[in-house]
Design a protein around this motif. Sequence first.
Motif, PDB file in Angstrom:
ATOM      1  N   GLU A   1       6.898  -6.445   3.999  1.00  0.00           N
ATOM      2  CA  GLU A   1       7.149  -6.607   2.565  1.00  0.00           C
ATOM      3  C   GLU A   1       7.693  -5.315   1.965  1.00  0.00           C
ATOM      4  N   MET A   2       7.147  -4.182   2.367  1.00  0.00           N
ATOM      5  CA  MET A   2       7.640  -2.908   1.849  1.00  0.00           C
ATOM      6  C   MET A   2       9.078  -2.657   2.283  1.00  0.00           C
ATOM      7  N   MET A   3       9.384  -2.921   3.543  1.00  0.00           N
ATOM      8  CA  MET A   3      10.706  -2.623   4.079  1.00  0.00           C
ATOM      9  C   MET A   3      11.790  -3.537   3.518  1.00  0.00           C
ATOM     10  N   THR A   4      11.415  -4.752   3.132  1.00  0.00           N
ATOM     11  CA  THR A   4      12.402  -5.700   2.615  1.00  0.00           C
ATOM     12  C   THR A   4      12.401  -5.780   1.095  1.00  0.00           C
ATOM     13  N   GLY A   5      11.611  -4.927   0.446  1.00  0.00           N
ATOM     14  CA  GLY A   5      11.622  -4.862  -1.015  1.00  0.00           C
ATOM     15  C   GLY A   5      10.875  -5.977  -1.710  1.00  0.00           C
ATOM     16  N   GLU A   6      10.009  -6.681  -0.992  1.00  0.00           N
ATOM     17  CA  GLU A   6       9.218  -7.737  -1.622  1.00  0.00           C
ATOM     18  C   GLU A   6       8.036  -7.127  -2.380  1.00  0.00           C
ATOM     19  N   GLU A   7       7.461  -7.919  -3.262  1.00  0.00           N
ATOM     20  CA  GLU A   7       6.195  -7.526  -3.878  1.00  0.00           C
ATOM     21  C   GLU A   7       5.114  -7.578  -2.806  1.00  0.00           C
ATOM     22  N   THR A   8       4.339  -6.505  -2.679  1.00  0.00           N
ATOM     23  CA  THR A   8       3.352  -6.439  -1.606  1.00  0.00           C
ATOM     24  C   THR A   8       2.063  -7.151  -1.991  1.00  0.00           C
ATOM     25  N   PHE A   9       1.438  -7.801  -1.023  1.00  0.00           N
ATOM     26  CA  PHE A   9       0.203  -8.537  -1.289  1.00  0.00           C
ATOM     27  C   PHE A   9      -1.009  -7.622  -1.322  1.00  0.00           C
ATOM     28  N   VAL A  10      -0.843  -6.366  -0.887  1.00  0.00           N
ATOM     29  CA  VAL A  10      -1.872  -5.333  -0.955  1.00  0.00           C
ATOM     30  C   VAL A  10      -1.207  -4.073  -1.503  1.00  0.00           C
ATOM     31  N   ASP A  11      -1.926  -3.328  -2.336  1.00  0.00           N
ATOM     32  CA  ASP A  11      -1.401  -2.060  -2.840  1.00  0.00           C
ATOM     33  C   ASP A  11      -1.333  -1.063  -1.678  1.00  0.00           C
ATOM     34  N   PRO A  12      -0.139  -0.577  -1.310  1.00  0.00           N
ATOM     35  CA  PRO A  12      -0.050   0.325  -0.156  1.00  0.00           C
ATOM     36  C   PRO A  12      -0.367   1.773  -0.471  1.00  0.00           C
ATOM     37  N   ALA A  13      -0.591   2.122  -1.727  1.00  0.00           N
ATOM     38  CA  ALA A  13      -0.717   3.532  -2.124  1.00  0.00           C
ATOM     39  C   ALA A  13      -1.813   4.284  -1.365  1.00  0.00           C
ATOM     40  N   PRO A  14      -3.017   3.709  -1.130  1.00  0.00           N
ATOM     41  CA  PRO A  14      -4.035   4.493  -0.436  1.00  0.00           C
ATOM     42  C   PRO A  14      -3.698   4.862   1.000  1.00  0.00           C
ATOM     43  N   PHE A  15      -2.686   4.229   1.574  1.00  0.00           N
ATOM     44  CA  PHE A  15      -2.399   4.402   2.997  1.00  0.00           C
ATOM     45  C   PHE A  15      -1.131   5.235   3.242  1.00  0.00           C
ATOM     46  N   ARG A  16      -0.586   5.806   2.156  1.00  0.00           N
ATOM     47  CA  ARG A  16       0.661   6.554   2.276  1.00  0.00           C
ATOM     48  C   ARG A  16       0.466   7.821   3.106  1.00  0.00           C
ATOM     49  N   VAL A  17       1.508   8.216   3.788  1.00  0.00           N
ATOM     50  CA  VAL A  17       1.453   9.381   4.668  1.00  0.00           C
ATOM     51  C   VAL A  17       1.305  10.667   3.851  1.00  0.00           C
ATOM     52  N   GLU A  18       1.758  10.667   2.597  1.00  0.00           N
ATOM     53  CA  GLU A  18       1.732  11.892   1.787  1.00  0.00           C
ATOM     54  C   GLU A  18       0.328  12.419   1.521  1.00  0.00           C
ATOM     55  N   ARG A  19      -0.701  11.606   1.740  1.00  0.00           N
ATOM     56  CA  ARG A  19      -2.054  12.100   1.488  1.00  0.00           C
ATOM     57  C   ARG A  19      -2.428  13.228   2.453  1.00  0.00           C
ATOM     58  N   PHE A  20      -1.686  13.381   3.549  1.00  0.00           N
ATOM     59  CA  PHE A  20      -1.917  14.461   4.479  1.00  0.00           C
ATOM     60  C   PHE A  20      -0.917  15.593   4.297  1.00  0.00           C
TER      61      PHE A  20
END
Length: 410
Positions: free
Chosen positions: A391-410
Amino acid sequence: MKFDTVVLGGGIVGVSIAAHLQRRGQAVALVDRRPVGYETSFGNAGLIQCEGVYPYAFPRSLGKLLHYARNRATDVRYHPSAMLALAPFLYRYWWNSEPSRHAAIARSYATLIAHCVSEHRELAGAAGATALLRRGGWMKIFHSAAKQDEETRNAERWNREFGVAYESLDAAALRRAEPSLNTSLTGALRYTASESVSDPNALVTAYARYFEQLGGRVLIGDAATLEPQWKVQTESGPVEARSAVVAMGPWSGDMSAKLGYRLPLAAKRGYHMHYAAQDGARLNHPLLDVEKGFLIAPMARGIRLTTGVEFARVDAPKTPVQLGAVEPIARELFPLGPRLDDEPWMGRRPCTPDMLPIIGPARRHEGLWFAFGHAHHGLTLGPVTGRLIAEMMTGEETFVDPAPFRVERF
């Protein structure tokens, strides 16, 4: 060979990503050095854990730390030679396991866990593999009333916070549910909404076959040859793609480091062995012996005994001392017959110090995506991750918020 996306890694996560992207009209190549499903996805306990809202924490009490420091526990062992290299990771893991931080992590983690059974059911239905999924939950079993009370309090809290379904079984109810078990057990907790898999490798293979039926390509190749933007070498020739997904489990850290990303990834290693059941004994549920630190599960090949955690370098030689330590205990618990495998199998669980997977774009490279670090819940979260990344790669609305899993947190 030109594709829209190349997915690196043929485990449950990579296969699920490839299938979801191919469904959405992308031309996808799935590349691994071995046939699909033969690394960590081959040897897990086969659980789809919708109760697993709290990821496994690092022990915090001084008593437990001293207990594990002796390196004789049945559930956790370590290689002393690896401890210096692992110390920064373990410290951050310990820090994130503080109860208030752990609870905050669980609130993010639960957004993924909530969909694990439904996403497996949907993908298995499309792949013609629903027969491999078993309803009826799995159990934690207990030798002492004190431990059962402690675990029941945890289950009650998870039920209040996240609606985790469970039932408590006394000794008599446990004997009715599992008549072949040792009668000295005090009882069990059954997580009724979770499911299990009779053959994890067969499930991953079925998902990969579905991906190929959709038009995807499965190729044997060396993911370490990946070069921006984006080319990888395979036995069938070089593959080029507009985007690449790193889903290489415990080897994802090496791959991402090659591309300039220093991510804190470590491996919890584990072992399994299959056994025949003696004298017509039957095991109806996967069973976790909480106090001894091992799990037995009914599988297509026999009764699978899986061990706890071994901290070591990813590719250090096998040291299946835990398997040797728990096998006699497991034989007292359930009438195991002879070993069915020539040697113990070993797998590696890819872990981050905050217990959350890394899912999302790698911002410094256009078209590069990460999907790894699922620790004990790779099988549980494979199809969830596949749908979210697609969903993220194809620009769809995501069924789960992906923000907590982003790589930038490291």
